[in-house]
Design a protein around this motif. Structure first.
Motif, short mmCIF file in Angstrom:
data_model
loop_
_atom_site.label_atom_id
_atom_site.label_comp_id
_atom_site.label_asym_id
_atom_site.label_seq_id
_atom_site.Cartn_x
_atom_site.Cartn_y
_atom_site.Cartn_z
N ASP A 54 -41.29 70.80 -15.97
CA ASP A 54 -41.72 71.68 -17.34
C ASP A 54 -42.44 72.02 -15.56
OD1 ASP A 54 -41.57 70.59 -19.12
OD2 ASP A 54 -43.57 69.80 -19.18
N ARG A 55 -42.95 71.53 -14.48
CA ARG A 55 -43.01 72.32 -13.16
C ARG A 55 -42.27 72.78 -12.69
NH1 ARG A 55 -45.60 66.78 -12.02
NH2 ARG A 55 -44.22 66.61 -9.76
N ALA A 56 -41.02 71.80 -12.66
CA ALA A 56 -39.52 73.64 -12.08
C ALA A 56 -39.49 74.08 -12.71
CB ALA A 56 -38.83 71.80 -11.61
N LEU A 57 -39.36 73.74 -13.85
CA LEU A 57 -39.21 75.29 -15.51
C LEU A 57 -40.27 76.73 -14.38
CD1 LEU A 57 -38.02 73.31 -18.00
CD2 LEU A 57 -36.74 74.86 -16.59
N ALA A 58 -41.32 76.12 -14.48
CA ALA A 58 -42.55 76.72 -14.06
C ALA A 58 -42.37 77.68 -12.63
CB ALA A 58 -43.77 76.27 -14.23
N GLY A 59 -41.55 77.12 -11.84
CA GLY A 59 -41.84 78.14 -10.60
C GLY A 59 -42.06 76.54 -9.53
N GLU A 60 -41.71 76.06 -9.71
CA GLU A 60 -42.66 74.90 -8.59
C GLU A 60 -40.84 74.39 -7.55
OE1 GLU A 60 -44.10 70.83 -8.50
OE2 GLU A 60 -45.37 71.67 -8.93
N ASP A 61 -41.43 74.07 -6.57
CA ASP A 61 -39.75 73.95 -6.18
C ASP A 61 -40.45 73.87 -4.46
OD1 ASP A 61 -37.16 73.24 -4.97
OD2 ASP A 61 -36.58 75.66 -5.14
#
Length: 100
Positions: A54-61
């Motif tokens: 979910d965090r990756a899909l929200a843009g966290e990288d």
């Protein structure tokens, strides 16, 4: 690991869907060991995994744009040699080395 998949989706070098990236077959070889050995279909999904995705899909990288990763101690030496010869190593995290 989710970031690597999403980075590949965004890259012109790889398929343009998550499914396409996860199941990509190049010259008879799949790209991710859980697909190769069947774990993809049987591993239980933890809440922490869902949260990370979910965090990756929200843009966290935190991957620094990595397109590849390997766990050197578990990988075939020919594959590790390819990583060392062909890619730029970015960093190591929990035994996984990330590359561009």
């Amino acid at each position: 690991m989710a970031n690597v998949v999403l980075n590949r989706v965004r890259s012109e070098e790889f398929p343009d869907t998550v499914e396409g990236v996860v199941f990509q077959n190049v010259n008879g070889a799949v790209q991710f060991s859980p697909v190769a050995d069947g774990r993809y279909y049987s591993v239980p999904i933890k809440d922490s995994t869902l949260e990370s995705v979910d965090r990756a899909l929200a843009g966290e990288d935190y991957s620094e744009g990595a397109l590849y990763f390997v766990e050197r101690d578990l990988a075939d030496s020919d594959n590790v040699n390819w990583f060392d010869r062909s890619l730029t190593r970015l960093f190591e995290y929990e035994g996984h080395e990330f590359y561009k």
